[in-house]
Design a protein around this motif. Structure first.
Motif, PDB file in Angstrom:
ATOM      1  N   HIS A 178    -139.944 -22.667  58.181  1.00 45.69           N
ATOM      2  CA  HIS A 178    -138.823 -22.280  59.030  1.00 45.69           C
ATOM      3  C   HIS A 178    -139.119 -22.522  60.505  1.00 45.69           C
ATOM      4  N   HIS A 215    -138.603 -12.829  58.022  1.00 48.37           N
ATOM      5  CA  HIS A 215    -137.173 -13.065  58.270  1.00 48.37           C
ATOM      6  C   HIS A 215    -136.525 -11.814  58.863  1.00 48.37           C
ATOM      7  N   HIS A 262    -134.463 -16.023  49.735  1.00 47.66           N
ATOM      8  CA  HIS A 262    -133.637 -15.997  50.946  1.00 47.66           C
ATOM      9  C   HIS A 262    -132.245 -15.398  50.768  1.00 47.66           C
ATOM     10  N   HIS A 293    -138.722 -11.337  50.203  1.00 47.37           N
ATOM     11  CA  HIS A 293    -139.061 -12.266  51.284  1.00 47.37           C
ATOM     12  C   HIS A 293    -138.100 -12.133  52.460  1.00 47.37           C
ATOM     13  N   ILE A 347    -144.923 -18.941  58.404  1.00 44.78           N
ATOM     14  CA  ILE A 347    -143.618 -18.902  57.724  1.00 44.78           C
ATOM     15  C   ILE A 347    -142.436 -19.105  58.663  1.00 44.78           C
TER      16      ILE A 347
END
Ligand SMILES: [Fe+2]
Length: 481
Positions: free
Chosen positions: A475, A183, A300, A233, A139
């Motif tokens: 990403h 993230h 996101h 996420h 990811i």
């Protein structure tokens, strides 16, 4: 996808984006890619990206875009030239698949383990869990101190060498839960990673933690009990708050243990719950909840910041969680369109727990990037991302001015760009002074290229051609030389 101001014209010989969902078996190193245009003199370093690149193992087939075995890609810019390397991430998920010729570890929507007993046992036993956790880190990439770490939503992450792309044998750390985010934020003062993990069990909780770049030991800063955890996420960060947006896509942990279905298929869409925001004090861990908004879904967070008495939270929102269904590989390969995400600004008012929201622009945008080093946690103006076009997939790079919603875009027929990574120029004064780096699939040519755009006006500066197609990735990060 629908695009409000599409500039792309579908080519009459368009082959569409399907190649981006097919396996790349080849690992290669190219010392100098063919280059068109001129790279800025100040631009030196490596764009490091991870993404799914192998969608079948023996007779097993991945079902979802998120399931593919991870490959790392490196575009290194040095002295006006671009070199390239790619290598499968040698995680234990990958090694087991290669050695046994089948999928061994479960993924987001593909799970080879149908044993009910084993599933229950693993969910409630730390030791058993550690034995079966996947580490297919496809990811995101994080630079933590001097370490480079490929990230997934399972708690095991994978360190790798940014030059050779070879994975380390040991995991740098384990997130304190069953599911984390790829993230993390970076704490400005300490350089620590800040993340959350969902602990699932008889007593579930959201656990917020930091990881010091030297110690690599997760340090818990808050733990919030939750009955049915939401799928999240990413999360937001302001100067004083961690921002959690709980969408009504929730899981009953016991049902997860008993179902025998792949992980994400245990989550249920319950719009009656709405979307709930919680602010967690970064210093004390104390939570301020009760912010209730209409049901929506997002992968996101774009950014968040404090504005007087309010907390501003920008998200790329979908009307529901149907986009997860849209990203099953059979649908994508059939050319079916995916849902649009709208960049949306939420304002939370702690005084009365009220929430208001409005779209930041007319168009859609996903895979958002900002000038992170300068603007994360702070007021900002620009967000870059990708958005859809007439071929049903992401076809444009866009820049949105959050001040007035104005949009600029870049596109080329039958070309499908990935996440545009912003790199500030070394002498930058303005927020948008720098370049965007995006890996673009040229479907007509059957190959991909690194595209370098001026981040201010999205004019093309240069492109460097890779020798093969690069499956769509999620990403990456730019590591300056
Ligand atoms: Fe993501």
């Amino acid at each position: 996808m629908r695009a409000a101001t599409a500039t792309a014209t579908p080519s009459s010989v368009s082959s569409g984006p399907m190649l981006g969902f097919s396996t790349l078996a080849q690992e290669t190193v190219v010392d100098e890619l063919p280059l068109q245009g001129v790279l800025p003199q100040w631009l030196a370093g490596s764009l490091l990206r991870t993404g799914p690149a192998k969608f079948e193992v023996g007779k097993d087939r991945m079902r979802h875009w998120f399931d593919g075995l991870a490959m790392l890609h490196r575009f290194t810019i040095e002295d006006g030239r671009v070199s390239y390397g790619n290598r499968f991430l040698e995680s234990r998920s990958y090694r087991a698949a290669r050695e046994q010729g089948r999928m061994v570890y479960g993924e987001f929507a593909t799970d080879p383990c149908r044993s009910l007993f084993k599933r229950v046992q693993t969910l409630f036993s730390q030791r058993k869990l550690d034995e079966v956790l996947p580490d297919n880190a496809n990811i995101n990439v994080m630079k933590l101190g001097e370490r480079f770490i490929a990230m997934t939503e399972a708690p095991m992450q994978v360190q790798f060498d940014p030059r050779t792309l070879k994975a380390a044998d040991v995991h740098p750390y384990r997130a304190p839960g069953h599911l984390t985010t790829a993230h993390p934020h970076l704490d400005r003062a300490s350089g620590s990673a800040l993340n959350y993990a969902a602990h699932l069990g008889r007593r579930s909780s959201y656990r917020f933690f930091t990881v010091d770049p030297q110690e690599l030991v997760p340090h818990l800063i808050a733990s919030l009990p939750v009955k049915n955890p939401s799928y999240m996420h990413s999360f937001g960060l302001t100067e004083h708050w961690i921002v959690l947006a709980e969408f009504p896509l929730v899981v009953n942990p016991l049902a997860l243990a008993l179902s025998g279905r792949p992980y994400i298929e245990n989550y249920k869409w319950k719009p009656e719950l709405g979307t709930r925001f919680t602010l967690v004090d970064r210093a004390t861990g104390k939570a301020t909840g009760g912010f209730q908004a209409d049901a929506c879904f997002a992968f996101h967070h774009v950014n968040a910041y404090e504005d007087g008495d309010e907390v501003v939270v920008d998200l790329c929102t979908f009307s529901d969680a149907g986009v997860i269904e849209d990203l099953y590989l059979d649908r994508l390969r059939a050319g079916k369109p995916i849902a649009d995400a709208t960049p949306t600004r939420f304002r939370l008012r702690p005084a009365d727990r009220s929430v208001s929201h409005r779209p930041l622009t007319d168009g859609n945008l996903e895979l958002p990037r900002i000038n992170y080093a300068r603007c994360n946690e702070r007021p900002y103006r620009y967000v870059w991302g990708v958005r859809g076009g007439p071929n049903g997939w992401l076809e444009q790079i866009v820049k949105v001015d959050t001040a007035d919603g104005a949009i600029r875009s870049w596109s080329q027929p039958d070309c499908y760009p990935g996440e545009p990574v912003f790199v500030a120029s070394t002498e930058a004064e303005r927020e948008d002074e720098g370049v965007l780096l995006s890996v673009v699939l040229d479907a007509t040519a059957g190959t991909s290229f690194l595209l370098v755009l001026d981040a201010e006006d999205l004019s093309e500066l240069a492109r460097a051609g890779a020798p093969h197609h690069i499956p769509f990735s999620f990403h990456g990060q730019f590591a300056s030389a």
